[in-house]
Design a protein around this motif. Structure first.
Motif, PDB file in Angstrom:
ATOM      1  N   ASP A  93       0.839  -1.199   0.000  1.00 21.01           N
ATOM      2  CA  ASP A  93       0.000   0.000   0.000  1.00 21.01           C
ATOM      3  C   ASP A  93       0.879   1.258   0.000  1.00 21.01           C
ATOM      4  O   ASP A  93       1.848   1.364   0.750  1.00 21.01           O
ATOM      5  CB  ASP A  93      -0.881  -0.019   1.264  1.00 21.01           C
ATOM      6  CG  ASP A  93      -1.943   1.056   1.250  1.00 21.01           C
ATOM      7  OD1 ASP A  93      -3.124   0.694   1.282  1.00 21.01           O
ATOM      8  OD2 ASP A  93      -1.593   2.256   1.245  1.00 21.01           O
ATOM      9  N   GLU A  94       0.505   2.200  -0.836  1.00 22.96           N
ATOM     10  CA  GLU A  94       1.282   3.437  -0.946  1.00 22.96           C
ATOM     11  C   GLU A  94       1.368   4.190   0.377  1.00 22.96           C
ATOM     12  O   GLU A  94       2.355   4.868   0.656  1.00 22.96           O
ATOM     13  CB  GLU A  94       0.671   4.348  -2.018  1.00 22.96           C
ATOM     14  CG  GLU A  94       0.857   3.844  -3.447  1.00 22.96           C
ATOM     15  CD  GLU A  94       2.329   3.817  -3.864  1.00 22.96           C
ATOM     16  OE1 GLU A  94       3.117   4.622  -3.338  1.00 22.96           O
ATOM     17  OE2 GLU A  94       2.690   2.972  -4.700  1.00 22.96           O
ATOM     18  N   GLN A  95       0.327   4.076   1.194  1.00 31.56           N
ATOM     19  CA  GLN A  95       0.360   4.784   2.483  1.00 31.56           C
ATOM     20  C   GLN A  95       1.398   4.171   3.418  1.00 31.56           C
ATOM     21  O   GLN A  95       2.013   4.873   4.223  1.00 31.56           O
ATOM     22  CB  GLN A  95      -1.021   4.757   3.129  1.00 31.56           C
ATOM     23  CG  GLN A  95      -2.031   5.641   2.408  1.00 31.56           C
ATOM     24  CD  GLN A  95      -3.360   5.701   3.152  1.00 31.56           C
ATOM     25  OE1 GLN A  95      -3.402   5.548   4.363  1.00 31.56           O
ATOM     26  NE2 GLN A  95      -4.422   5.920   2.425  1.00 31.56           N
ATOM     27  N   ILE A  96       1.565   2.861   3.317  1.00 31.50           N
ATOM     28  CA  ILE A  96       2.614   2.224   4.129  1.00 31.50           C
ATOM     29  C   ILE A  96       3.985   2.720   3.676  1.00 31.50           C
ATOM     30  O   ILE A  96       4.825   3.114   4.503  1.00 31.50           O
ATOM     31  CB  ILE A  96       2.528   0.682   4.024  1.00 31.50           C
ATOM     32  CG1 ILE A  96       1.228   0.175   4.659  1.00 31.50           C
ATOM     33  CG2 ILE A  96       3.747   0.029   4.666  1.00 31.50           C
ATOM     34  CD1 ILE A  96       1.022  -1.333   4.556  1.00 31.50           C
ATOM     35  N   LEU A  97       4.194   2.726   2.380  1.00 30.42           N
ATOM     36  CA  LEU A  97       5.487   3.191   1.865  1.00 30.42           C
ATOM     37  C   LEU A  97       5.726   4.651   2.252  1.00 30.42           C
ATOM     38  O   LEU A  97       6.843   5.029   2.622  1.00 30.42           O
ATOM     39  CB  LEU A  97       5.532   3.029   0.341  1.00 30.42           C
ATOM     40  CG  LEU A  97       5.422   1.596  -0.187  1.00 30.42           C
ATOM     41  CD1 LEU A  97       5.413   1.583  -1.708  1.00 30.42           C
ATOM     42  CD2 LEU A  97       6.541   0.720   0.353  1.00 30.42           C
ATOM     43  N   ALA A  98       4.679   5.448   2.200  1.00 31.99           N
ATOM     44  CA  ALA A  98       4.830   6.872   2.554  1.00 31.99           C
ATOM     45  C   ALA A  98       5.186   7.036   4.031  1.00 31.99           C
ATOM     46  O   ALA A  98       6.005   7.890   4.394  1.00 31.99           O
ATOM     47  CB  ALA A  98       3.536   7.619   2.227  1.00 31.99           C
ATOM     48  N   SER A  99       4.584   6.210   4.887  1.00 28.25           N
ATOM     49  CA  SER A  99       4.899   6.328   6.325  1.00 28.25           C
ATOM     50  C   SER A  99       6.331   5.874   6.598  1.00 28.25           C
ATOM     51  O   SER A  99       7.019   6.451   7.438  1.00 28.25           O
ATOM     52  CB  SER A  99       3.894   5.539   7.168  1.00 28.25           C
ATOM     53  OG  SER A  99       4.130   4.150   7.108  1.00 28.25           O
TER      54      SER A  99
ATOM     55  N   VAL B 157       0.887   3.515  12.102  1.00 27.05           N
ATOM     56  CA  VAL B 157      -0.148   2.606  12.605  1.00 27.05           C
ATOM     57  C   VAL B 157      -1.370   2.661  11.694  1.00 27.05           C
ATOM     58  O   VAL B 157      -1.943   1.630  11.322  1.00 27.05           O
ATOM     59  CB  VAL B 157      -0.531   2.962  14.061  1.00 27.05           C
ATOM     60  CG1 VAL B 157      -1.754   2.165  14.506  1.00 27.05           C
ATOM     61  CG2 VAL B 157       0.646   2.714  15.001  1.00 27.05           C
ATOM     62  N   SER B 158      -1.746   3.869  11.316  1.00 26.45           N
ATOM     63  CA  SER B 158      -2.910   4.015  10.444  1.00 26.45           C
ATOM     64  C   SER B 158      -2.672   3.316   9.107  1.00 26.45           C
ATOM     65  O   SER B 158      -3.537   2.600   8.590  1.00 26.45           O
ATOM     66  CB  SER B 158      -3.195   5.507  10.228  1.00 26.45           C
ATOM     67  OG  SER B 158      -4.245   5.669   9.310  1.00 26.45           O
ATOM     68  N   SER B 159      -1.491   3.503   8.552  1.00 20.99           N
ATOM     69  CA  SER B 159      -1.216   2.926   7.233  1.00 20.99           C
ATOM     70  C   SER B 159      -1.149   1.403   7.266  1.00 20.99           C
ATOM     71  O   SER B 159      -1.520   0.738   6.303  1.00 20.99           O
ATOM     72  CB  SER B 159       0.082   3.489   6.666  1.00 20.99           C
ATOM     73  OG  SER B 159       1.217   2.954   7.321  1.00 20.99           O
ATOM     74  N   MET B 160      -0.668   0.842   8.366  1.00 22.19           N
ATOM     75  CA  MET B 160      -0.438  -0.606   8.423  1.00 22.19           C
ATOM     76  C   MET B 160      -1.576  -1.368   9.084  1.00 22.19           C
ATOM     77  O   MET B 160      -1.616  -2.595   9.032  1.00 22.19           O
ATOM     78  CB  MET B 160       0.863  -0.905   9.180  1.00 22.19           C
ATOM     79  CG  MET B 160       2.092  -0.298   8.534  1.00 22.19           C
ATOM     80  SD  MET B 160       3.604  -0.595   9.473  1.00 22.19           S
ATOM     81  CE  MET B 160       4.039  -2.249   8.924  1.00 22.19           C
ATOM     82  N   TYR B 161      -2.502  -0.625   9.719  1.00 22.66           N
ATOM     83  CA  TYR B 161      -3.539  -1.313  10.491  1.00 22.66           C
ATOM     84  C   TYR B 161      -4.937  -0.818  10.130  1.00 22.66           C
ATOM     85  O   TYR B 161      -5.620  -1.410   9.313  1.00 22.66           O
ATOM     86  CB  TYR B 161      -3.224  -1.154  11.978  1.00 22.66           C
ATOM     87  CG  TYR B 161      -4.264  -1.656  12.948  1.00 22.66           C
ATOM     88  CD1 TYR B 161      -4.791  -2.946  12.849  1.00 22.66           C
ATOM     89  CD2 TYR B 161      -4.718  -0.835  13.975  1.00 22.66           C
ATOM     90  CE1 TYR B 161      -5.750  -3.391  13.742  1.00 22.66           C
ATOM     91  CE2 TYR B 161      -5.668  -1.279  14.881  1.00 22.66           C
ATOM     92  CZ  TYR B 161      -6.193  -2.551  14.768  1.00 22.66           C
ATOM     93  OH  TYR B 161      -7.143  -2.982  15.655  1.00 22.66           O
ATOM     94  N   ASP B 162      -5.349   0.269  10.711  1.00 22.34           N
ATOM     95  CA  ASP B 162      -6.775   0.592  10.672  1.00 22.34           C
ATOM     96  C   ASP B 162      -7.182   1.584   9.597  1.00 22.34           C
ATOM     97  O   ASP B 162      -8.378   1.812   9.423  1.00 22.34           O
ATOM     98  CB  ASP B 162      -7.223   1.113  12.041  1.00 22.34           C
ATOM     99  CG  ASP B 162      -6.524   2.388  12.455  1.00 22.34           C
ATOM    100  OD1 ASP B 162      -5.296   2.469  12.268  1.00 22.34           O
ATOM    101  OD2 ASP B 162      -7.194   3.299  12.966  1.00 22.34           O
ATOM    102  N   GLY B 163      -6.216   2.164   8.886  1.00 22.36           N
ATOM    103  CA  GLY B 163      -6.618   3.225   7.969  1.00 22.36           C
ATOM    104  C   GLY B 163      -7.317   4.309   8.765  1.00 22.36           C
ATOM    105  O   GLY B 163      -6.823   4.752   9.780  1.00 22.36           O
ATOM    106  N   SER B 164      -8.475   4.708   8.339  1.00 23.60           N
ATOM    107  CA  SER B 164      -9.252   5.662   9.144  1.00 23.60           C
ATOM    108  C   SER B 164     -10.528   4.987   9.622  1.00 23.60           C
ATOM    109  O   SER B 164     -11.541   5.636   9.851  1.00 23.60           O
ATOM    110  CB  SER B 164      -9.585   6.903   8.308  1.00 23.60           C
ATOM    111  OG  SER B 164     -10.258   6.526   7.136  1.00 23.60           O
TER     112      SER B 164
END
Lengths: 122, 230
Positions: free
Chosen positions: B14-20, B191-198
């Motif tokens: 997921d791009e959000q994981i990479l960004a974090s 945590v948001s990127s790897m787990y719950d998102g929003s």
């Protein structure tokens, strides 16, 4: 608590003893899909990344590459969260404390050393 | 050039994981609130070594914290190294007495930021290892003085460390490292990127390949293996 409530939301039955190393049993209803494999993956990942990767083939077949990445991300991020909690001594949130009395007792979670930050004040 | 490019992983991440991860690595070598960039990288290096070593065998006594050298030069002191080791590889053995002594000796700012560096880098290393990717080399150190400063609204309370108390609404884990807001924000983004998102309060998730119960099962087993009560 979130495992139980999210399972309830999907009408799945989860035996919480699977989370502390017991058998993953389904009782009378459908369990969490691939629960045994997912628990085995978490346990292998706790031992070493090499041990977890031995399960990659089974994981890919069962949950696909996206599921494998999700499982890896969950193991990884919770290894950060547990260290955050242990190192800072945060107590369990009150609403969780109230709603998990039976589960904590049944699963022996109150025996964990970190429980001293929460149970003493309960 | 991105440190964590998509093509450095064998599966789509997921791009959000990479960004974090990118955000964490970008901040790792920069001066922090209480540690210099060189010291933050030294903490991360010590943590990576401690993960490799694992916990000390039961029966091997850890050193007495007050006996350890506590002068942090360009690197980190023996005291800081011991705290890194405990937080990284033996966090389930941390007690209130031990943490209180460590915080008294180091100061709350240095203690919390040290924990933050550990809990930001350990998940990245584990994730890379699980996906058969090499550990990312640590970033170059950026010279500069520590920023310093205690955020408004923090105070001692029920945790070992001071944390946000004024008007706080949310789970305790989200404010655990609020004494160092910049790193805490990076941590919660991860945590948001790897787990719950929003979608933390949604019991049915659609943003992951696994269902929420599947993710919570892996999370619960991981927490139990680490003997984490929280």
């Amino acid at each position: 608590m979130l495992l139980r409530e999210s399972s309830d939301a999907l009408d799945q039955v989860v035996d919480l003893t699977g989370t502390i190393g017991g058998d993953v049993r389904h009782g009378a209803g459908p369990g969490v899909s691939h629960d045994g494999l997912l628990v085995a993956y978490a346990e292998a990942a706790h031992d070493s990344p090499e041990a977890a990767r031995l399960l990659d083939g089974q994981m890919l077949e069962a949950v696909g590459p996206g599921g494998l990445v999700d499982a890896a991300a969950t193991v990884a991020v919770f290894n950060g969260l547990v260290r955050s909690a242990d190192a800072t001594g945060i107590p369990l949130d009150e609403y969780v404390m109230v709603r998990t009395v039976d589960e904590r007792e049944a699963l022996g979670l109150n025996e964990f050393s970190g429980s001293a930050n929460s149970v003493a004040g309960a | 050039m991105a440190a964590f490019s998509q093509d450095s992983f064998s599966h789509l991440v997921d791009e959000q994981i990479l960004a974090s991860f990118e955000q964490t690595w970008d901040g790792l070598g920069r001066p922090g609130t209480w540690w210099t960039g060189a010291q933050r990288v030294a903490i991360a290096e010590a943590s990576r070594l401690a993960m490799g070593d694992g916990p000390r065998p039961i029966g091997v006594a850890p050193p007495v914290l007050s006996d350890l050298d506590r002068v942090d030069g360009s690197g980190i002191s023996d005291l800081a190294l011991e705290v890194v080791r405990r937080v990284t590889a033996e966090s389930g053995r941390i007690t209130a007495i031990w943490a209180t002594e460590a915080i008294d000796l180091m100061g709350p700012g240095r203690y919390v930021e040290l924990v933050a560096v550990v809990v930001l880098t350990v998940p990245i290393d584990i994730f890379c290892g699980l996906l058969a990717r090499s550990h990312q080399p640590f970033p170059a150190v950026i010279a500069g003085e520590v920023v310093g400063g205690v955020p408004d609204g923090v105070a001692g309370g029920e945790a070992y460390v001071p944390w946000l108390v004024d008007g706080w609404k949310g789970p305790n884990v989200a404010r655990a490292l609020s004494y160092v807001p910049v790193d805490n924000a990076r941590r919660m983004a991860m945590v948001s990127s790897m787990y719950d998102g929003s979608e933390f309060f949604e019991m049915v998730w659609s943003h992951r390949s696994l269902s929420r119960p599947q993710i919570e099962l892996v999370a619960a087993r991981t927490s139990a293996l680490n003997e984490c009560f929280y």
